[in-house]
Design an enzyme around this catalytic site. Sequence first.
Site, PDB file in Angstrom:
ATOM      1  N   GLY A  46       0.693  -1.334   0.044  1.00 22.31           N
ATOM      2  CA  GLY A  46      -0.030   0.112   0.087  1.00 22.31           C
ATOM      3  C   GLY A  46       0.899   1.195   0.195  1.00 22.31           C
ATOM      4  O   GLY A  46       0.323   2.210  -0.473  1.00 22.31           O
ATOM      5  N   ASP A 105      -5.349   1.602  10.445  1.00 21.61           N
ATOM      6  CA  ASP A 105      -6.985   1.489  10.845  1.00 21.61           C
ATOM      7  C   ASP A 105      -7.082   0.921  12.201  1.00 21.61           C
ATOM      8  O   ASP A 105      -7.166   1.615  13.023  1.00 21.61           O
ATOM      9  CB  ASP A 105      -7.159   0.340   9.591  1.00 21.61           C
ATOM     10  CG  ASP A 105      -8.802  -0.019   9.839  1.00 21.61           C
ATOM     11  OD1 ASP A 105      -9.573   0.719  10.096  1.00 21.61           O
ATOM     12  OD2 ASP A 105      -8.960  -1.035   9.095  1.00 21.61           O
ATOM     13  N   VAL A 155     -11.410   3.212   2.265  1.00 26.91           N
ATOM     14  CA  VAL A 155     -10.804   3.927   0.937  1.00 26.91           C
ATOM     15  C   VAL A 155      -9.937   3.547   0.017  1.00 26.91           C
ATOM     16  O   VAL A 155      -9.182   2.430   0.406  1.00 26.91           O
ATOM     17  CB  VAL A 155     -10.190   5.348   1.697  1.00 26.91           C
ATOM     18  CG1 VAL A 155     -10.981   6.417   2.219  1.00 26.91           C
ATOM     19  CG2 VAL A 155      -8.963   5.192   2.365  1.00 26.91           C
ATOM     20  N   ARG A 167      -5.364   0.394  -6.893  1.00 24.25           N
ATOM     21  CA  ARG A 167      -3.992   1.079  -6.296  1.00 24.25           C
ATOM     22  C   ARG A 167      -3.729   2.230  -7.389  1.00 24.25           C
ATOM     23  O   ARG A 167      -3.187   3.221  -6.881  1.00 24.25           O
ATOM     24  CB  ARG A 167      -2.889  -0.113  -6.398  1.00 24.25           C
ATOM     25  CG  ARG A 167      -3.237  -1.013  -5.195  1.00 24.25           C
ATOM     26  CD  ARG A 167      -1.813  -1.827  -4.994  1.00 24.25           C
ATOM     27  NE  ARG A 167      -1.938  -2.953  -4.446  1.00 24.25           N
ATOM     28  CZ  ARG A 167      -2.290  -3.239  -3.040  1.00 24.25           C
ATOM     29  NH1 ARG A 167      -2.123  -2.460  -2.152  1.00 24.25           N
ATOM     30  NH2 ARG A 167      -2.343  -4.336  -2.464  1.00 24.25           N
TER      31      ARG A 167
HETATM   32  P1  IMP Z   1      -4.592  -2.240  10.427  1.00 22.04           P
HETATM   33  O1  IMP Z   1      -3.487  -3.175  10.894  1.00 22.04           O
HETATM   34  O2  IMP Z   1      -5.829  -2.598  10.784  1.00 22.04           O
HETATM   35  O3  IMP Z   1      -4.217  -0.801  11.135  1.00 22.04           O
HETATM   36  O4  IMP Z   1      -4.674  -2.277   9.012  1.00 22.04           O
HETATM   37  C1  IMP Z   1      -3.719  -1.506   8.221  1.00 22.04           C
HETATM   38  C2  IMP Z   1      -3.562  -1.984   6.910  1.00 22.04           C
HETATM   39  O5  IMP Z   1      -4.915  -2.359   6.487  1.00 22.04           O
HETATM   40  C3  IMP Z   1      -3.115  -0.969   5.942  1.00 22.04           C
HETATM   41  O6  IMP Z   1      -1.652  -0.767   5.962  1.00 22.04           O
HETATM   42  C4  IMP Z   1      -3.863  -1.326   4.376  1.00 22.04           C
HETATM   43  O7  IMP Z   1      -2.908  -1.860   3.890  1.00 22.04           O
HETATM   44  C5  IMP Z   1      -5.135  -1.834   5.222  1.00 22.04           C
HETATM   45  N1  IMP Z   1      -6.263  -0.940   5.050  1.00 22.04           N
HETATM   46  C6  IMP Z   1      -6.768  -0.454   6.365  1.00 22.04           C
HETATM   47  N2  IMP Z   1      -7.829   0.411   6.088  1.00 22.04           N
HETATM   48  C7  IMP Z   1      -8.004   0.564   4.502  1.00 22.04           C
HETATM   49  C8  IMP Z   1      -8.754   1.073   3.691  1.00 22.04           C
HETATM   50  O8  IMP Z   1      -9.474   1.952   3.869  1.00 22.04           O
HETATM   51  N3  IMP Z   1      -8.490   0.833   2.424  1.00 22.04           N
HETATM   52  C9  IMP Z   1      -7.397   0.342   1.942  1.00 22.04           C
HETATM   53  N4  IMP Z   1      -6.593  -0.676   2.677  1.00 22.04           N
HETATM   54  C10 IMP Z   1      -6.870  -0.557   4.083  1.00 22.04           C
HETATM   55 MG    MG Z   2      -0.406  -1.066   4.578  1.00 20.98          MG
END
Ligand code: IMP
Ligand code: MG
Length: 181
Positions: A46, A105, A155, A167
């Site tokens: 990402g 997130d 998003v 992407r």
């Molecule tokens: P976390 O571990 O829940 O904080 O997730 C982090 C990872 O999930 C990010 O690095 C993204 O790759 C993916 N992610 C979280 N939210 C989104 C979103 O709204 N769109 C796309 N990818 C997301």
């Molecule tokens: Mg990521």
Amino acid sequence: MNKMNCDISAVLFDEHKIQTRIRELGLEISNSYKDSTPVMVGILKGGFIFLADLVRSITIPVEVDFLAISSYGNDANSSGIVKIRKDIDIDLSNRDVIIVEDIVDTGLSLEYIKDYIWQHKPASLKTCVLLDKPDAHKIDVCFEYIGFSIKNEFVVGYGLDFAERYRNLPYIGILKEELYK
Ligand code: IMP
Ligand code: MG
């Protein structure tokens, strides 16, 4: 006409807004690391576009590396389970390291990445995230540089995907809910 535009319910940040904010972040980082050559660690996949633009807005020497992880399957919910797919190549011991991540997130992925990088004994470790969803945090995670705070919506674009798609959208937009719910 971009074929993917019809899957987007609203554009949150267009190219101009993104580039303006990245220039500010680049200036801040350049000023903070004047006497150092930090290693910028982009988190794949990402973070690839963000890292590419961010390093070009930085005016001090930097080194670039990548850490590839996967924390999501093909759905839009965090599993909290992180797997390393590609390790860092540069020796990070005694280096100033800056993690470059697309979005926070739940915060679980970033927490895992930070713990992992600390094991390499860097002199310092800071994190630059493009997007933060404060309402979605499940843990108390901290980061020093942040592009934009957003609501708890899914998003895509500018490196961020859903099921590996979108992407390559040049802007960041909200994906229509019916496409993933
Ligand atoms: P976390 O571990 O829940 O904080 O997730 C982090 C990872 O999930 C990010 O690095 C993204 O790759 C993916 N992610 C979280 N939210 C989104 C979103 O709204 N769109 C796309 N990818 C997301
Ligand atoms: Mg990521």
